[in-house]
Scaffold this motif. Structure first.
Motif, PDB file in Angstrom:
ATOM      1  N   MET A  33       0.835  -1.205   0.000  1.00  0.00           N
ATOM      2  CA  MET A  33       0.000   0.000   0.000  1.00  0.00           C
ATOM      3  C   MET A  33       0.871   1.258   0.000  1.00  0.00           C
ATOM      4  O   MET A  33       0.582   2.213  -0.723  1.00  0.00           O
ATOM      5  CB  MET A  33      -0.917   0.020   1.220  1.00  0.00           C
ATOM      6  CG  MET A  33      -2.112  -0.887   1.128  1.00  0.00           C
ATOM      7  SD  MET A  33      -3.257  -0.483  -0.202  1.00  0.00           S
ATOM      8  CE  MET A  33      -3.801   1.150   0.280  1.00  0.00           C
ATOM      9  N   GLY A  37       0.141   1.691  -3.621  1.00  0.00           N
ATOM     10  CA  GLY A  37      -1.228   2.155  -3.463  1.00  0.00           C
ATOM     11  C   GLY A  37      -2.276   1.073  -3.578  1.00  0.00           C
ATOM     12  O   GLY A  37      -3.458   1.360  -3.698  1.00  0.00           O
ATOM     13  N   PHE A  38      -1.846  -0.176  -3.560  1.00  0.00           N
ATOM     14  CA  PHE A  38      -2.782  -1.299  -3.536  1.00  0.00           C
ATOM     15  C   PHE A  38      -2.111  -2.476  -2.865  1.00  0.00           C
ATOM     16  O   PHE A  38      -0.891  -2.527  -2.749  1.00  0.00           O
ATOM     17  CB  PHE A  38      -3.271  -1.677  -4.937  1.00  0.00           C
ATOM     18  CG  PHE A  38      -2.350  -2.608  -5.685  1.00  0.00           C
ATOM     19  CD1 PHE A  38      -2.624  -3.965  -5.760  1.00  0.00           C
ATOM     20  CD2 PHE A  38      -1.209  -2.128  -6.299  1.00  0.00           C
ATOM     21  CE1 PHE A  38      -1.777  -4.823  -6.449  1.00  0.00           C
ATOM     22  CE2 PHE A  38      -0.355  -2.976  -6.983  1.00  0.00           C
ATOM     23  CZ  PHE A  38      -0.640  -4.332  -7.055  1.00  0.00           C
ATOM     24  N   CYS A  42      -6.941  -5.057  -1.625  1.00  0.00           N
ATOM     25  CA  CYS A  42      -7.487  -4.237  -2.703  1.00  0.00           C
ATOM     26  C   CYS A  42      -7.790  -5.105  -3.918  1.00  0.00           C
ATOM     27  O   CYS A  42      -8.866  -4.999  -4.526  1.00  0.00           O
ATOM     28  CB  CYS A  42      -6.494  -3.148  -3.108  1.00  0.00           C
ATOM     29  SG  CYS A  42      -6.098  -1.969  -1.806  1.00  0.00           S
ATOM     30  N   ARG A  87       3.333   5.863   5.566  1.00  0.00           N
ATOM     31  CA  ARG A  87       3.504   5.721   4.109  1.00  0.00           C
ATOM     32  C   ARG A  87       2.209   5.238   3.471  1.00  0.00           C
ATOM     33  O   ARG A  87       1.821   5.703   2.400  1.00  0.00           O
ATOM     34  CB  ARG A  87       4.647   4.772   3.779  1.00  0.00           C
ATOM     35  CG  ARG A  87       6.018   5.412   3.865  1.00  0.00           C
ATOM     36  CD  ARG A  87       7.115   4.542   3.274  1.00  0.00           C
ATOM     37  NE  ARG A  87       7.235   3.240   3.908  1.00  0.00           N
ATOM     38  CZ  ARG A  87       7.955   2.990   4.997  1.00  0.00           C
ATOM     39  NH1 ARG A  87       8.640   3.951   5.585  1.00  0.00           N
ATOM     40  NH2 ARG A  87       8.023   1.771   5.490  1.00  0.00           N
ATOM     41  N   MET A  88       1.535   4.286   4.118  1.00  0.00           N
ATOM     42  CA  MET A  88       0.273   3.775   3.590  1.00  0.00           C
ATOM     43  C   MET A  88      -0.772   4.889   3.546  1.00  0.00           C
ATOM     44  O   MET A  88      -1.465   5.062   2.539  1.00  0.00           O
ATOM     45  CB  MET A  88      -0.239   2.607   4.436  1.00  0.00           C
ATOM     46  CG  MET A  88      -1.530   2.014   3.900  1.00  0.00           C
ATOM     47  SD  MET A  88      -2.216   0.721   4.933  1.00  0.00           S
ATOM     48  CE  MET A  88      -2.856   1.684   6.304  1.00  0.00           C
ATOM     49  N   SER A  91      -0.089   7.185   0.731  1.00  0.00           N
ATOM     50  CA  SER A  91      -0.382   6.535  -0.546  1.00  0.00           C
ATOM     51  C   SER A  91      -1.884   6.484  -0.811  1.00  0.00           C
ATOM     52  O   SER A  91      -2.332   6.714  -1.940  1.00  0.00           O
ATOM     53  CB  SER A  91       0.212   5.122  -0.550  1.00  0.00           C
ATOM     54  OG  SER A  91       0.044   4.508  -1.800  1.00  0.00           O
ATOM     55  N   VAL A  92      -2.667   6.202   0.208  1.00  0.00           N
ATOM     56  CA  VAL A  92      -4.125   6.198   0.067  1.00  0.00           C
ATOM     57  C   VAL A  92      -4.608   7.604  -0.304  1.00  0.00           C
ATOM     58  O   VAL A  92      -5.475   7.761  -1.169  1.00  0.00           O
ATOM     59  CB  VAL A  92      -4.802   5.681   1.359  1.00  0.00           C
ATOM     60  CG1 VAL A  92      -6.299   5.930   1.346  1.00  0.00           C
ATOM     61  CG2 VAL A  92      -4.513   4.200   1.545  1.00  0.00           C
ATOM     62  N   LEU A  94      -2.879   9.847  -1.914  1.00  0.00           N
ATOM     63  CA  LEU A  94      -2.476  10.069  -3.301  1.00  0.00           C
ATOM     64  C   LEU A  94      -3.447   9.374  -4.253  1.00  0.00           C
ATOM     65  O   LEU A  94      -3.824   9.939  -5.281  1.00  0.00           O
ATOM     66  CB  LEU A  94      -1.045   9.585  -3.534  1.00  0.00           C
ATOM     67  CG  LEU A  94      -0.525   9.720  -4.963  1.00  0.00           C
ATOM     68  CD1 LEU A  94      -0.578  11.166  -5.443  1.00  0.00           C
ATOM     69  CD2 LEU A  94       0.891   9.160  -5.062  1.00  0.00           C
ATOM     70  N   ASN A  95      -3.869   8.159  -3.928  1.00  0.00           N
ATOM     71  CA  ASN A  95      -4.866   7.461  -4.765  1.00  0.00           C
ATOM     72  C   ASN A  95      -6.109   8.325  -4.928  1.00  0.00           C
ATOM     73  O   ASN A  95      -6.625   8.483  -6.041  1.00  0.00           O
ATOM     74  CB  ASN A  95      -5.272   6.122  -4.141  1.00  0.00           C
ATOM     75  CG  ASN A  95      -4.248   5.034  -4.320  1.00  0.00           C
ATOM     76  OD1 ASN A  95      -3.277   5.187  -5.048  1.00  0.00           O
ATOM     77  ND2 ASN A  95      -4.457   3.933  -3.638  1.00  0.00           N
ATOM     78  N   LYS A  96      -6.596   8.871  -3.828  1.00  0.00           N
ATOM     79  CA  LYS A  96      -7.802   9.705  -3.873  1.00  0.00           C
ATOM     80  C   LYS A  96      -7.568  10.953  -4.723  1.00  0.00           C
ATOM     81  O   LYS A  96      -8.427  11.332  -5.524  1.00  0.00           O
ATOM     82  CB  LYS A  96      -8.234  10.090  -2.461  1.00  0.00           C
ATOM     83  CG  LYS A  96      -8.822   8.933  -1.684  1.00  0.00           C
ATOM     84  CD  LYS A  96      -9.242   9.350  -0.295  1.00  0.00           C
ATOM     85  CE  LYS A  96      -9.811   8.148   0.445  1.00  0.00           C
ATOM     86  NZ  LYS A  96     -10.198   8.498   1.818  1.00  0.00           N
TER      87      LYS A  96
END
Length: 102
Positions: A33, A37-38, A42, A87-88, A91-92, A94-96
């Protein structure tokens, strides 16, 4: 120009990815993640969503993990450090942002 991948090839690549993730138990979901990002969850959720109700979340996760998720966690999941969790979370977020959901 984007090249479309034939469904047969995409399915073969997906199966290889699942096999790879089953072999690489050292690759923790929190690290996946944080970097990509997955994670396995996921991937399983995407399978469940794509099935339009034919495969529930737990069934999809068992298909990805190769065993019930709770068994995999007991055998292979290490506690996450504060750094991994940070970090997770980044990253989440950033995904959004990339999906225009922020």
């Amino acid at each position: 120009m984007t090249v479309e991948i034939d469904d047969r090839l995409a399915a073969a690549a997906f199966r290889r990815l699942v096999e790879h993730l089953r072999l690489r138990t050292d690759a923790q979901n929190v690290d996946l993640m944080g970097l990509a990002g997955f994670c396995r969850n996921c991937l399983a959720d995407w399978v469940s969503e794509a099935s339009e109700g034919a495969v529930d979340r737990d069934q999809a996760r068992e298909a990805i993990y190769g065993m019930p998720q709770s068994e995999w966690k007991a055998k292979h999941q290490a506690p996450a450090s504060p750094e991994q969790l940070a970090r997770m979370d980044a990253s989440v977020a950033l995904n959004k942002k990339l999906r225009g959901q922020d």
